[in-house]
Scaffold this motif. Structure first.
Motif, PDB file in Angstrom:
ATOM      1  N   VAL A 193       0.838  -1.206   0.000  1.00 42.71           N
ATOM      2  CA  VAL A 193       0.000   0.000   0.000  1.00 42.71           C
ATOM      3  C   VAL A 193       0.870   1.253   0.000  1.00 42.71           C
ATOM      4  CG1 VAL A 193      -1.661   1.353   1.337  1.00 42.71           C
ATOM      5  CG2 VAL A 193      -1.990  -1.110   1.076  1.00 42.71           C
ATOM      6  N   VAL A 194       1.919   1.261   0.832  1.00 44.39           N
ATOM      7  CA  VAL A 194       2.780   2.450   0.976  1.00 44.39           C
ATOM      8  C   VAL A 194       3.685   2.639  -0.236  1.00 44.39           C
ATOM      9  CG1 VAL A 194       4.627   3.482   2.352  1.00 44.39           C
ATOM     10  CG2 VAL A 194       2.720   2.358   3.497  1.00 44.39           C
ATOM     11  N   VAL A 195       4.248   1.554  -0.754  1.00 46.37           N
ATOM     12  CA  VAL A 195       5.255   1.652  -1.812  1.00 46.37           C
ATOM     13  C   VAL A 195       4.636   1.695  -3.212  1.00 46.37           C
ATOM     14  CG1 VAL A 195       7.229   0.449  -2.883  1.00 46.37           C
ATOM     15  CG2 VAL A 195       7.020   0.548  -0.405  1.00 46.37           C
ATOM     16  N   VAL A 196       3.450   1.085  -3.380  1.00 48.12           N
ATOM     17  CA  VAL A 196       2.838   1.015  -4.712  1.00 48.12           C
ATOM     18  C   VAL A 196       1.580   1.880  -4.818  1.00 48.12           C
ATOM     19  CG1 VAL A 196       1.805  -0.501  -6.456  1.00 48.12           C
ATOM     20  CG2 VAL A 196       3.776  -1.286  -5.127  1.00 48.12           C
ATOM     21  N   LEU A 197       0.590   1.597  -3.975  1.00 47.17           N
ATOM     22  CA  LEU A 197      -0.693   2.295  -4.118  1.00 47.17           C
ATOM     23  C   LEU A 197      -0.593   3.781  -3.785  1.00 47.17           C
ATOM     24  CD1 LEU A 197      -3.291  -0.301  -2.743  1.00 47.17           C
ATOM     25  CD2 LEU A 197      -2.388  -0.009  -5.060  1.00 47.17           C
ATOM     26  N   LEU A 198       0.123   4.111  -2.713  1.00 48.64           N
ATOM     27  CA  LEU A 198       0.241   5.522  -2.321  1.00 48.64           C
ATOM     28  C   LEU A 198       0.935   6.362  -3.387  1.00 48.64           C
ATOM     29  CD1 LEU A 198      -0.264   7.675  -0.188  1.00 48.64           C
ATOM     30  CD2 LEU A 198       1.885   7.006   0.924  1.00 48.64           C
ATOM     31  N   PRO A 199       2.090   5.922  -3.933  1.00 45.30           N
ATOM     32  CA  PRO A 199       2.695   6.709  -5.018  1.00 45.30           C
ATOM     33  C   PRO A 199       1.801   6.846  -6.238  1.00 45.30           C
ATOM     34  CG  PRO A 199       4.307   5.190  -4.099  1.00 45.30           C
ATOM     35  CD  PRO A 199       2.978   4.834  -3.496  1.00 45.30           C
ATOM     36  N   ILE A 200       1.042   5.782  -6.571  1.00 44.91           N
ATOM     37  CA  ILE A 200       0.120   5.868  -7.711  1.00 44.91           C
ATOM     38  C   ILE A 200      -0.928   6.952  -7.455  1.00 44.91           C
ATOM     39  CG2 ILE A 200      -1.747   4.664  -8.916  1.00 44.91           C
ATOM     40  CD1 ILE A 200      -0.103   2.103  -8.683  1.00 44.91           C
ATOM     41  N   ALA A 201      -1.467   6.969  -6.241  1.00 45.99           N
ATOM     42  CA  ALA A 201      -2.475   7.975  -5.889  1.00 45.99           C
ATOM     43  C   ALA A 201      -1.886   9.379  -5.951  1.00 45.99           C
ATOM     44  CB  ALA A 201      -3.022   7.691  -4.492  1.00 45.99           C
ATOM     45  N   MET A 202      -0.641   9.517  -5.518  1.00 48.01           N
ATOM     46  CA  MET A 202       0.014  10.829  -5.542  1.00 48.01           C
ATOM     47  C   MET A 202       0.316  11.264  -6.976  1.00 48.01           C
ATOM     48  SD  MET A 202       2.528  10.359  -2.216  1.00 48.01           S
ATOM     49  CE  MET A 202       3.199  12.020  -2.304  1.00 48.01           C
ATOM     50  N   ALA A 213      -1.383  10.447  -9.531  1.00 48.19           N
ATOM     51  CA  ALA A 213      -2.676  10.800 -10.122  1.00 48.19           C
ATOM     52  C   ALA A 213      -3.252  12.077  -9.509  1.00 48.19           C
ATOM     53  CB  ALA A 213      -3.663   9.652  -9.953  1.00 48.19           C
ATOM     54  N   LYS A 214      -2.536  12.627  -8.512  1.00 48.33           N
ATOM     55  CA  LYS A 214      -2.950  13.867  -7.849  1.00 48.33           C
ATOM     56  C   LYS A 214      -4.348  13.745  -7.247  1.00 48.33           C
ATOM     57  CE  LYS A 214       0.002  16.765 -10.766  1.00 48.33           C
ATOM     58  NZ  LYS A 214       0.069  17.894 -11.736  1.00 48.33           N
ATOM     59  N   LEU A 215      -4.554  12.631  -6.537  1.00 47.65           N
ATOM     60  CA  LEU A 215      -5.836  12.426  -5.870  1.00 47.65           C
ATOM     61  C   LEU A 215      -5.821  13.080  -4.498  1.00 47.65           C
ATOM     62  CD1 LEU A 215      -6.484   8.636  -6.642  1.00 47.65           C
ATOM     63  CD2 LEU A 215      -7.169  10.628  -7.985  1.00 47.65           C
ATOM     64  N   ASP A 216      -6.973  13.511  -4.058  1.00 47.43           N
ATOM     65  CA  ASP A 216      -7.132  14.058  -2.708  1.00 47.43           C
ATOM     66  C   ASP A 216      -7.166  12.863  -1.748  1.00 47.43           C
ATOM     67  OD1 ASP A 216      -7.942  15.141  -0.302  1.00 47.43           O
ATOM     68  OD2 ASP A 216      -9.421  16.496  -1.202  1.00 47.43           O
ATOM     69  N   LEU A 217      -6.025  12.546  -1.146  1.00 46.13           N
ATOM     70  CA  LEU A 217      -5.903  11.336  -0.348  1.00 46.13           C
ATOM     71  C   LEU A 217      -6.816  11.350   0.874  1.00 46.13           C
ATOM     72  CD1 LEU A 217      -2.038  10.773  -0.459  1.00 46.13           C
ATOM     73  CD2 LEU A 217      -3.797   9.677  -1.842  1.00 46.13           C
ATOM     74  N   LYS A 218      -6.917  12.503   1.520  1.00 47.32           N
ATOM     75  CA  LYS A 218      -7.751  12.610   2.715  1.00 47.32           C
ATOM     76  C   LYS A 218      -9.204  12.339   2.373  1.00 47.32           C
ATOM     77  CE  LYS A 218      -8.852  15.694   6.576  1.00 47.32           C
ATOM     78  NZ  LYS A 218      -8.638  17.051   7.166  1.00 47.32           N
ATOM     79  N   ARG A 219      -9.680  12.923   1.286  1.00 53.75           N
ATOM     80  CA  ARG A 219     -11.068  12.714   0.864  1.00 53.75           C
ATOM     81  C   ARG A 219     -11.284  11.280   0.389  1.00 53.75           C
ATOM     82  NH1 ARG A 219     -15.632  15.202  -0.968  1.00 53.75           N
ATOM     83  NH2 ARG A 219     -16.645  14.221  -2.763  1.00 53.75           N
ATOM     84  N   PHE A 220     -10.288  10.746  -0.324  1.00 58.21           N
ATOM     85  CA  PHE A 220     -10.385   9.375  -0.829  1.00 58.21           C
ATOM     86  C   PHE A 220     -10.556   8.392   0.320  1.00 58.21           C
ATOM     87  CE2 PHE A 220      -8.358   5.344  -1.998  1.00 58.21           C
ATOM     88  CZ  PHE A 220      -9.047   5.024  -3.166  1.00 58.21           C
ATOM     89  N   ALA A 255     -11.516   9.023   3.401  1.00 60.71           N
ATOM     90  CA  ALA A 255     -12.755   9.291   4.137  1.00 60.71           C
ATOM     91  C   ALA A 255     -13.937   8.577   3.501  1.00 60.71           C
ATOM     92  CB  ALA A 255     -13.009  10.797   4.190  1.00 60.71           C
ATOM     93  N   LEU A 256     -13.926   8.457   2.169  1.00 59.90           N
ATOM     94  CA  LEU A 256     -15.029   7.811   1.470  1.00 59.90           C
ATOM     95  C   LEU A 256     -14.859   6.297   1.378  1.00 59.90           C
ATOM     96  CD1 LEU A 256     -15.485  10.398  -1.426  1.00 59.90           C
ATOM     97  CD2 LEU A 256     -17.084   9.976   0.444  1.00 59.90           C
ATOM     98  N   VAL A 257     -13.608   5.827   1.336  1.00 56.74           N
ATOM     99  CA  VAL A 257     -13.336   4.401   1.119  1.00 56.74           C
ATOM    100  C   VAL A 257     -13.284   3.609   2.424  1.00 56.74           C
ATOM    101  CG1 VAL A 257     -11.557   2.791   0.275  1.00 56.74           C
ATOM    102  CG2 VAL A 257     -12.186   4.767  -1.084  1.00 56.74           C
ATOM    103  N   LYS A 258     -13.096   4.284   3.550  1.00 56.62           N
ATOM    104  CA  LYS A 258     -12.854   3.544   4.793  1.00 56.62           C
ATOM    105  C   LYS A 258     -14.022   2.642   5.199  1.00 56.62           C
ATOM    106  CE  LYS A 258     -14.299   7.265   7.956  1.00 56.62           C
ATOM    107  NZ  LYS A 258     -13.865   8.172   9.042  1.00 56.62           N
ATOM    108  N   GLU A 259     -15.261   3.048   4.917  1.00 54.33           N
ATOM    109  CA  GLU A 259     -16.397   2.211   5.297  1.00 54.33           C
ATOM    110  C   GLU A 259     -16.483   0.935   4.462  1.00 54.33           C
ATOM    111  OE1 GLU A 259     -19.918   4.576   5.511  1.00 54.33           O
ATOM    112  OE2 GLU A 259     -19.265   5.598   7.343  1.00 54.33           O
ATOM    113  N   PRO A 260     -16.420   1.009   3.121  1.00 51.12           N
ATOM    114  CA  PRO A 260     -16.391  -0.252   2.364  1.00 51.12           C
ATOM    115  C   PRO A 260     -15.143  -1.080   2.673  1.00 51.12           C
ATOM    116  CG  PRO A 260     -16.134   1.645   0.900  1.00 51.12           C
ATOM    117  CD  PRO A 260     -16.582   2.170   2.218  1.00 51.12           C
ATOM    118  N   TRP A 261     -14.022  -0.420   2.977  1.00 51.24           N
ATOM    119  CA  TRP A 261     -12.803  -1.150   3.356  1.00 51.24           C
ATOM    120  C   TRP A 261     -13.028  -1.939   4.646  1.00 51.24           C
ATOM    121  CZ3 TRP A 261      -9.700  -1.012   7.706  1.00 51.24           C
ATOM    122  CH2 TRP A 261      -8.475  -1.666   7.606  1.00 51.24           C
TER     123      TRP A 261
END
Length: 430
Positions: free
Chosen positions: A247-256, A258-265, A267-273
């Protein structure tokens, strides 16, 4: 059709829920209660299974109408350019292959560094015939391709074959886009109405979610026990740490990137996760994940295509687990596997795991086939079974997280990602 409401108020329980506790809070409370029941009353815990199964059955009952209606409307509603669908499919497959390859690499490195199987000994299991039967079910590349195409829509719907439903829905949507006049309008309006109703249906089902989740985790702990996890803590720890590194080495850099709003992402994904983690079921979290990504600003046509497709082709957590589990068995059996053989096994796992969503007890089936092919003892699965439920929770939740990220990245890649404020409508580009 250009403006699709992202209102999820009916489907996602409000922040101020029952007794002033929000939905996430009740999930956490149910997790704790389930763990305590499973630990303190393991003989009673199996009685909770019907309550867990009710939740999973309700979720499964809504997946097909929700998926079919949203995917067809998403494609046929913008059917003026079918090249968009083909371009999205190609980009998605490329993304899935790159990310799952990285997951396999991290799993392979971790299991060779930590060596969780060294020191354990594999003895012949009395029910090894069961594992041989599992190995025989391993899908080939040809069988996966064949299985993708349904021979009956109703049979695929009854079996909840997500990939087959996606295949049928895409062809149906392309055909509908070619139709002109009142027939097209009627069908699109009907499917849009069905989609709206099913999202409300999700809201009703989710009010029961904490009960189902608590029951599911109680059954898991009651069956596996805490002692088993302690005995194989090295294997479980290797998987959990590897998934965190992924998650830290692959998914997080991909999200960065893609310039995604990580905090908002998050906040919305934590419940289905959380739902995926506690139930160890991707299906249980699917409706919530769809709504979360739509609220994040991903157009419905992309959500309804990428998310279900990723459930078959982008199983990051499962592929990483397979890398660790296969080499773990070799280590426990005292078999020295050269790095070349390990890489060949990883290639085999990469191909066969694409059919994982279509096979019951999927990960064990794929693992059994790989072990049999490379001459490793199938009895090794008997060791893994003791903690498989605990590991399944982790790999399933990472599968869910990876697919949500893939959905957002594809929207960014297509140049259609919008990030409205909470409560605002999501503007879906035509």
């Amino acid at each position: 059709m250009a403006h699709l409401s992202a209102d999820t108020s009916a489907a996602t329980p409000g922040k101020k829920g029952f007794l002033g506790i929000g939905f996430t809070g009740w999930i956490i409370i149910s997790m704790i209660a389930g763990i305590l029941v499973g630990w303190l009353a393991p003989d009673f815990a199996p009685n909770l299974k019907p309550f867990a199964n009710i939740f999973l059955r309700m979720i499964k009952s809504l997946i097909v109408p929700l998926l079919f209606s949203t995917l067809v409307v998403g494609i046929a509603g913008h059917g003026d350019d079918m090249k968009k669908v083909g371009k999205l499919a190609l980009r998605s497959i490329i993304y899935f292959e790159v990310v799952t390859t990285l997951a396999l690499a991290i799993g392979l490195i971790a299991v060779n560094v930590v060596k969780p199987g060294v020191g354990l000994s594999i003895s012949a299991a009395a029910d090894s015939e069961e594992f041989k039967a599992l190995a025989a079910k391993t899908p080939t590349f040809g069988s996966v391709l064949e299985h993708t195409v349904p021979q009956s829509f109703f049979e695929a719907a009854a079996q909840n074959e997500v990939l087959q439903i996606v295949f049928f829905a895409i062809i149906f949507a392309v055909a509908l886009a070619k139709v002109e006049g009142p027939s097209k309008k009627f069908m699109l309006d009907w499917l849009q109405s069905l989609s709206d109703i099913m999202f409300k249906f999700v809201g009703i089902v989710m009010t029961y979610a904490p009960i189902g989740i608590g029951a599911a985790i109680g059954v898991t702990v009651g069956k596996s026990g805490l002692d088993v996890m302690i005995n194989l803590a090295k294997l479980v720890g290797t998987l959990y740490v590897s998934l965190i590194i992924f998650v830290v080495v692959v998914l997080l850099p991909i999200a960065m990137l893609a310039k995604l709003d990580l905090k908002r992402f998050w906040a919305l994904v934590k419940e289905p996760w959380l739902i995926a983690f506690t139930t160890a079921s991707s299906e249980a979290a699917f409706p919530q994940a769809m709504q979360a990504m739509e609220k994040f600003g991903v157009p419905r046509r992309i959500v309804s295509f990428v998310l279900p497709t990723g459930y078959s082709f982008n199983l990051d957590g499962s592929t990483l687990y397979l890398a660790i589990a296969s080499v773990f068995v070799a280590q426990a059996a005292g078999i020295d596997m050269p790095i070349g053989t390990q890489l060949l096994m990883m290639l085999t796992l990469m191909l066969t795991s694409k059919g994982v969503a279509a096979v019951p007890r999927a990960s064990l089936v794929i693992l059994s086939g790989a072990l049999a092919q490379f001459g490793l003892p199938l009895e090794g699965i008997a060791i893994i079974l003791g903690v498989d439920a605990i590991m399944d929770m982790a790999r399933t939740s990472v599968n869910l997280l990876g697919n949500c990220l893939a959905t957002a990245v594809m929207a960014r890649w297509e140049g259609v990602l919008e990030t409205p404020k909470d409560g605002a409508d999501v503007v879906v580009p035509a």
